[in-house]
Structures are given as structure tokens and as C-alpha cells.
Design a protein around this motif. Structure first.
Motif, PDB file in Angstrom:
ATOM      1  N   SER A  59      11.580  -4.849   3.360  1.00  0.00           N
ATOM      2  CA  SER A  59      12.096  -4.646   4.706  1.00  0.00           C
ATOM      3  C   SER A  59      13.564  -4.266   4.618  1.00  0.00           C
ATOM      4  CB  SER A  59      11.927  -5.922   5.547  1.00  0.00           C
ATOM      5  OG  SER A  59      12.367  -5.710   6.876  1.00  0.00           O
ATOM      6  N   HIS A  60      13.995  -3.359   5.516  1.00  0.00           N
ATOM      7  CA  HIS A  60      15.380  -2.882   5.513  1.00  0.00           C
ATOM      8  C   HIS A  60      15.651  -2.218   6.854  1.00  0.00           C
ATOM      9  CE1 HIS A  60      18.820  -0.274   4.259  1.00  0.00           C
ATOM     10  NE2 HIS A  60      19.063  -1.260   3.405  1.00  0.00           N
ATOM     11  N   ASN A  61      16.671  -2.673   7.561  1.00  0.00           N
ATOM     12  CA  ASN A  61      17.020  -2.100   8.876  1.00  0.00           C
ATOM     13  C   ASN A  61      15.835  -2.073   9.831  1.00  0.00           C
ATOM     14  OD1 ASN A  61      19.778  -1.642   8.589  1.00  0.00           O
ATOM     15  ND2 ASN A  61      19.487   0.364   7.637  1.00  0.00           N
ATOM     16  N   SER A  62      15.143  -3.216   9.946  1.00  0.00           N
ATOM     17  CA  SER A  62      14.016  -3.396  10.873  1.00  0.00           C
ATOM     18  C   SER A  62      12.794  -2.564  10.521  1.00  0.00           C
ATOM     19  CB  SER A  62      14.443  -3.085  12.321  1.00  0.00           C
ATOM     20  OG  SER A  62      15.498  -3.933  12.723  1.00  0.00           O
ATOM     21  N   ARG A  63      12.778  -1.988   9.328  1.00  0.00           N
ATOM     22  CA  ARG A  63      11.613  -1.247   8.859  1.00  0.00           C
ATOM     23  C   ARG A  63      10.870  -2.098   7.828  1.00  0.00           C
ATOM     24  NH1 ARG A  63      14.753   3.550   6.341  1.00  0.00           N
ATOM     25  NH2 ARG A  63      16.044   1.743   5.822  1.00  0.00           N
ATOM     26  N   TRP A  64       9.549  -1.921   7.768  1.00  0.00           N
ATOM     27  CA  TRP A  64       8.723  -2.703   6.844  1.00  0.00           C
ATOM     28  C   TRP A  64       7.827  -1.780   6.017  1.00  0.00           C
ATOM     29  CZ3 TRP A  64       8.231  -8.182   6.562  1.00  0.00           C
ATOM     30  CH2 TRP A  64       8.952  -8.903   7.526  1.00  0.00           C
ATOM     31  N   TRP A  65       7.590  -2.191   4.767  1.00  0.00           N
ATOM     32  CA  TRP A  65       6.633  -1.523   3.889  1.00  0.00           C
ATOM     33  C   TRP A  65       5.709  -2.574   3.288  1.00  0.00           C
ATOM     34  CZ3 TRP A  65      11.742  -0.344   4.261  1.00  0.00           C
ATOM     35  CH2 TRP A  65      12.097   0.978   4.538  1.00  0.00           C
ATOM     36  N   PHE A  66       4.412  -2.234   3.197  1.00  0.00           N
ATOM     37  CA  PHE A  66       3.414  -3.138   2.636  1.00  0.00           C
ATOM     38  C   PHE A  66       2.539  -2.355   1.658  1.00  0.00           C
ATOM     39  CE2 PHE A  66       4.359  -4.530   6.958  1.00  0.00           C
ATOM     40  CZ  PHE A  66       4.734  -5.850   6.758  1.00  0.00           C
ATOM     41  N   ASP A  67       2.362  -2.900   0.466  1.00  0.00           N
ATOM     42  CA  ASP A  67       1.576  -2.244  -0.582  1.00  0.00           C
ATOM     43  C   ASP A  67       0.223  -2.933  -0.712  1.00  0.00           C
ATOM     44  OD1 ASP A  67       0.459  -1.365  -2.992  1.00  0.00           O
ATOM     45  OD2 ASP A  67       1.847  -2.535  -4.223  1.00  0.00           O
ATOM     46  N   SER A  68      -0.851  -2.180  -0.503  1.00  0.00           N
ATOM     47  CA  SER A  68      -2.202  -2.700  -0.688  1.00  0.00           C
ATOM     48  C   SER A  68      -2.769  -2.198  -2.009  1.00  0.00           C
ATOM     49  CB  SER A  68      -3.125  -2.267   0.454  1.00  0.00           C
ATOM     50  OG  SER A  68      -4.468  -2.629   0.164  1.00  0.00           O
ATOM     51  N   SER A  69      -2.932  -3.108  -2.947  1.00  0.00           N
ATOM     52  CA  SER A  69      -3.481  -2.720  -4.247  1.00  0.00           C
ATOM     53  C   SER A  69      -4.940  -2.318  -4.124  1.00  0.00           C
ATOM     54  CB  SER A  69      -3.345  -3.883  -5.231  1.00  0.00           C
ATOM     55  OG  SER A  69      -3.959  -5.057  -4.711  1.00  0.00           O
ATOM     56  N   GLY A  70      -5.680  -2.987  -3.235  1.00  0.00           N
ATOM     57  CA  GLY A  70      -7.094  -2.672  -3.090  1.00  0.00           C
ATOM     58  C   GLY A  70      -7.332  -1.324  -2.447  1.00  0.00           C
ATOM     59  N   ALA A  71      -6.555  -0.992  -1.413  1.00  0.00           N
ATOM     60  CA  ALA A  71      -6.739   0.274  -0.702  1.00  0.00           C
ATOM     61  C   ALA A  71      -5.969   1.425  -1.336  1.00  0.00           C
ATOM     62  CB  ALA A  71      -6.297   0.119   0.749  1.00  0.00           C
ATOM     63  N   LYS A  72      -5.082   1.124  -2.281  1.00  0.00           N
ATOM     64  CA  LYS A  72      -4.212   2.132  -2.901  1.00  0.00           C
ATOM     65  C   LYS A  72      -3.417   2.870  -1.815  1.00  0.00           C
ATOM     66  CE  LYS A  72      -7.235   2.875  -6.890  1.00  0.00           C
ATOM     67  NZ  LYS A  72      -7.974   3.866  -7.708  1.00  0.00           N
ATOM     68  N   GLN A  73      -2.836   2.076  -0.924  1.00  0.00           N
ATOM     69  CA  GLN A  73      -2.080   2.642   0.186  1.00  0.00           C
ATOM     70  C   GLN A  73      -0.781   1.871   0.389  1.00  0.00           C
ATOM     71  OE1 GLN A  73      -5.076   2.450   3.310  1.00  0.00           O
ATOM     72  NE2 GLN A  73      -5.546   4.622   3.049  1.00  0.00           N
ATOM     73  N   LEU A  74       0.232   2.589   0.880  1.00  0.00           N
ATOM     74  CA  LEU A  74       1.496   1.991   1.274  1.00  0.00           C
ATOM     75  C   LEU A  74       1.621   2.147   2.784  1.00  0.00           C
ATOM     76  CD1 LEU A  74       4.122   0.675   0.084  1.00  0.00           C
ATOM     77  CD2 LEU A  74       5.154   2.937   0.301  1.00  0.00           C
ATOM     78  N   TYR A  75       1.767   1.027   3.478  1.00  0.00           N
ATOM     79  CA  TYR A  75       1.864   1.039   4.935  1.00  0.00           C
ATOM     80  C   TYR A  75       3.333   0.899   5.341  1.00  0.00           C
ATOM     81  CZ  TYR A  75      -3.030  -0.208   4.216  1.00  0.00           C
ATOM     82  OH  TYR A  75      -4.339  -0.234   3.790  1.00  0.00           O
ATOM     83  N   TYR A  76       3.740   1.734   6.281  1.00  0.00           N
ATOM     84  CA  TYR A  76       5.101   1.711   6.824  1.00  0.00           C
ATOM     85  C   TYR A  76       5.015   1.408   8.306  1.00  0.00           C
ATOM     86  CZ  TYR A  76       9.507   3.617   8.644  1.00  0.00           C
ATOM     87  OH  TYR A  76      10.706   3.790   9.301  1.00  0.00           O
TER      88      TYR A  76
END
Length: 400
Positions: free
Chosen positions: A330-347
Motif C-alpha cells: 500500500s502507498h498513497n491510499s493505493r493497494w496491491w494484492f498478489d494471488s499466487s493461485g490466480a496468477k494475478q495482481l489486483y490493484y
């Protein structure tokens, strides 16, 4: 994580790299977005002095080593990598062949000296004279066995230093003040954050364990690989590690919610002076992890400090629509999440909603890298045997 593997399996670095251009794929969905939870149902209690008496005697007995001494004695060489197949690839490195292929040791968390001290006026973010990437690992007693200990790896990331790294065993002080010892810490170490002198390591069901990076102890080598702590001869062994980092305290998690938090990964947000955590959960079918929607929670440090207050209440809590989350930033009210199972990065941001990007398999933690002269980066890593890339991507590729 061993169970997870059954579900799926610029910087002044001195390594020469080849790059591959990859186009980022993204989708936006207002329906797949986090929702707010009452933050005041999550609290922490901090104890930074739990092992003071033991650590004082250990320090006087063994002596400490500063970062420069540790890195001058680094015994492993990092290797070059090409792009791990993600958009915005900037730079990265690999471990040596034994570490890359080891079936008993798995890399998990990532942080850096830039987390610890900021970019600095020279944009180098050096701690103890070194720009460092820090990776946490867990060790099993056999391939696909039980977790038996944990460690960190310090990797030099300055062009003016060798391409080397050093392993340091994490230990818990034991014994008495007159006869102190230490033992292994058998935790997953799924996330790690370095802030000032303090290293915070996620302890899945409990919160975090705390270490002081100025308290690295020198130990004896030459014993057997299973020897740990003070021996009858008065010599201290640590599975033949030359350095250990003793725990100084604990950050315990509490909640009034029906389910306690699962501390799967953590990351430092330097802008707000907080640590964010995320849970690894499954939508269904998991036997070793919760089958429910995961949560992400933000806990602030004391104002102007790199420590938590005796009691801390969360300032933000989110219910997440995604699963198998191994990383958060998280940085400046933004979030990132890494899903190993889905092979996706959520913003996600509250203002712009959520976006989904293609990401690596076997992905683990995330660390935000502030840069004063170039694009900010997101550092991450893969735990997959034979493909343990540690890599950075331009942050702007994954959300504005």
C-alpha cells in the motif's frame, strides 16, 4: 507455502540482465472491489523488551556484527535473470543454484533498506553503508516436511559492491540470564517489513515477531548441522550459520471479530507510517487454510516512530473479494494484492475501483520501492523451485 504449492506450485544492481517486453493485461470491475470493515475491531499489543535480559548476556558473550561486517563476509553469489514474464519488468536477480533448487527452504517475504531508511538524498537508501534487499525464508525438516526454522537473506544491491548475499538464522532467546541460549523459530515468515532498525516478521496465527538489525550475533561454525544454541562446552552453534538474529519482542494481534486474523503477509507503507497485512484464504476446498473471504488491515506506528505503541488500533480494514493472497502493498491510499493461485495482481483505490493484471506463478510478498530520480518500483519474488526470481516492476504499470 508447502500447502499452497499443492494448490499451484532504476536500481544500482551489478547483475547484467536481459529483458523481455510483456504487455500488461488488465480488467476493471466495480463489483470485484474491497469493502470496508470496522477497523476498531482489530488491535495490537507490543512488547519490545520481552528478551532484554537474555539478549544482554548473549550480546556480551558472543558479540555483535554490523551490516558491513556481515556483507563483507557474504558467502553466496546472486545470479542474473531475464524477465519472469510480467509487464513493466525493470530489474532483478536470482539465488545460487543450491538455493534456487532446495526442496527444504522456500523464500517468502521481501523488504529492503529503502523501506528501513527511505530513499535518502542520494537516492540509495543505504543501511550500514549498503543498499540491501532482504528476503525471509522458512525451512522444513525434510522435503515436504514440517517447518523447523526460519532465516533471512541479505542481498547487496549496490553497483559498487560484489553481487553477494548472506544468510542469517532467526532465533528465539532461551535459557537464563546467567546461561542464555537460543532456539529455532519454526514459523512460515510469510511477510517481512524493515523499518528503522526494526525487522517485523509475520507469525501466521499470532501477529509479528520483532528483531533489531543492530543485534546480529556472531556464532561458531564447525559443529554438526543439527546443533543449535549453547553447547555444554559453552560454544554456541546455529546449524553452521555464522550469524544469528535474536528476537527482541512480539507484536500480538487481537480482534473482537468472529475470526482471528491470519498473518500471511505484511508490507511497510512509509507514506502513512504503517504496516499492512493480508490473509491467505480459499474460496473452498482448503484443509490447512480458512475457507472464507480474506481481509487486509492497516496498523499505524506511533507518530514519528518506527515502533508500535503499547496498544494500537487499526485505522483501516477491508474485506477482499480475491483469494489465495500471498502479497500485499500500500502507498498513497493505493493497494496491491498478489494471488499466487490466480496468477494475478489486483490493484485497488477507493476512488478508481479495482483492476486485475496478469502476474507470475508462485508469487509471494510485495515491497514498494520509492525512487527520487526514476520510476517507483514494486519488488516481489517467486517461491517455485528452480525459478526463484526476485524482481522489480515499474509501479505505474500496475495502477497510476
Amino acid at each position: 507455502m508447502s500447502v499452497k504449492r499443492k494448490v499451484f506450485a532504476v536500481v544500482a544492481g551489478a547483475v547484467a540482465l536481459t529483458t523481455t517486453t510483456v504487455i500488461a493485461t488488465t480488467t476493471a470491475s466495480a463489483a470485484s472491489a474491497p469493502t470496508s470493515l470496522p477497523a476498531n475491531q482489530f488491535t495490537l499489543t507490543a512488547d519490545y523488551h520481552r528478551y532484554d535480559a537474555l539478549n544482554a548476556t548473549l550480546t556480551s558473550t558472543l558479540g555483535t556484527a554490523d551490516i558491513d561486517t556481515v556483507m563483507t563476509n557474504a558467502e553466496h553469489t546472486r545470479t542474473a535473470i531475464s524477465s519472469p514474464g510480467v509487464a513493466g519488468y525493470s530489474t532483478g536477480f536470482g539465488f545460487d543454484s543450491p538455493d534456487n533448487n532446495d526442496c527444504k527452504n522456500y523464500p517468502q517475504g521481501i523488504t529492503s533498506s529503502r523501506d528501513a531508511v527511505g530513499a535518502g538524498s542520494d537516492n540509495l537508501g543505504r543501511y550500514g553503508g549498503h543498499q540491501l534487499i532482504l528476503v525471509s525464508w522458512y525451512t522444513m525438516d525434510a522435503c515436504d516436511g514440517d517447518q523447523s526454522r526460519s532465516r533471512i537473506t541479505l542481498v547487496d544491491w549496490d553497483s559498487s559492491y560484489p553481487n553477494t548475499y548472506r544468510k542469517i538464522l532467526l532465533v528465539e532467546p532461551t535459557g537464563t540470564a546467567s546461561a542464555p541460549s537460543f532456539t529455532d523459530i519454526p514459523i512460515h515468515a510469510g511477510g517481512v517489513s524493515w523499518y528503522g532498525d526494526y525487522l517485523y516478521v509475520a507469525d501466521t496465527g499470532n501477529g509479528m515477531r520483532v528483531f533489531n538489525m543492530k543485534d546480529i550475533l556472531k556464532t561458531n561454525t564447525g559443529g554438526t548441522s543439527d546443533q543449535i544454541g549453547r553447547q555444554s562446552s559453552g560454544v554456541y552453534y546455529a546449524h553452521n550459520y555464522g550469524f544469528v538474529l535474536p528476537q527482541i519482542g512480539t507484536i500480538s494481534a487481537h480482534t473482537t471479530a468472529s475470526n482471528p486474523l491470519v498473518w500471511s503477509s505484511i508490507s511497510l507503507d512509509r507514506v502513512s507510517g504503517s504496516i499492512v497485512m493480508v490473509e491467505y484464504t480459499c474460496k473452498s476446498g482448503c484443509t490447512s487454510y480458512p475457507n472464507r473471504a480474506p481481509r487486509a488491515v492497516r496498523f499505524p506506528f506511533s507518530s514519528g516512530a518506527t515502533t508500535f505503541a503499547a496498544t494500537t488500533t487499526a485505522t483501516e480494514a477491508l474485506q477482499l473479494p480475491w483469494y489465495q493472497l500471498n502479497g500485499v502493498a500500500s502507498h498513497n491510499s493505493r493497494w496491491w494484492f498478489d494471488s499466487s493461485g490466480a496468477k494475478q495482481l489486483y490493484y485497488w483505490t477507493p476512488a478508481t475501483g479495482s483492476h486485475t493484471y496478469a502476474w507470475v506463478g508462485g508469487g509471494e510478498s510485495i515491497s514498494y520501492w520509492e525512487d527520487n530520480t526514476s520510476a517507483d518500483l514494486l519488488w516481489s519474488l517467486q517461491e517455485t523451485r528452480g525459478h526463484r526470481d526476485v524482481f522489480a516492476v515499474t509501479q505505474a504499470t500496475y495502477g497510476p
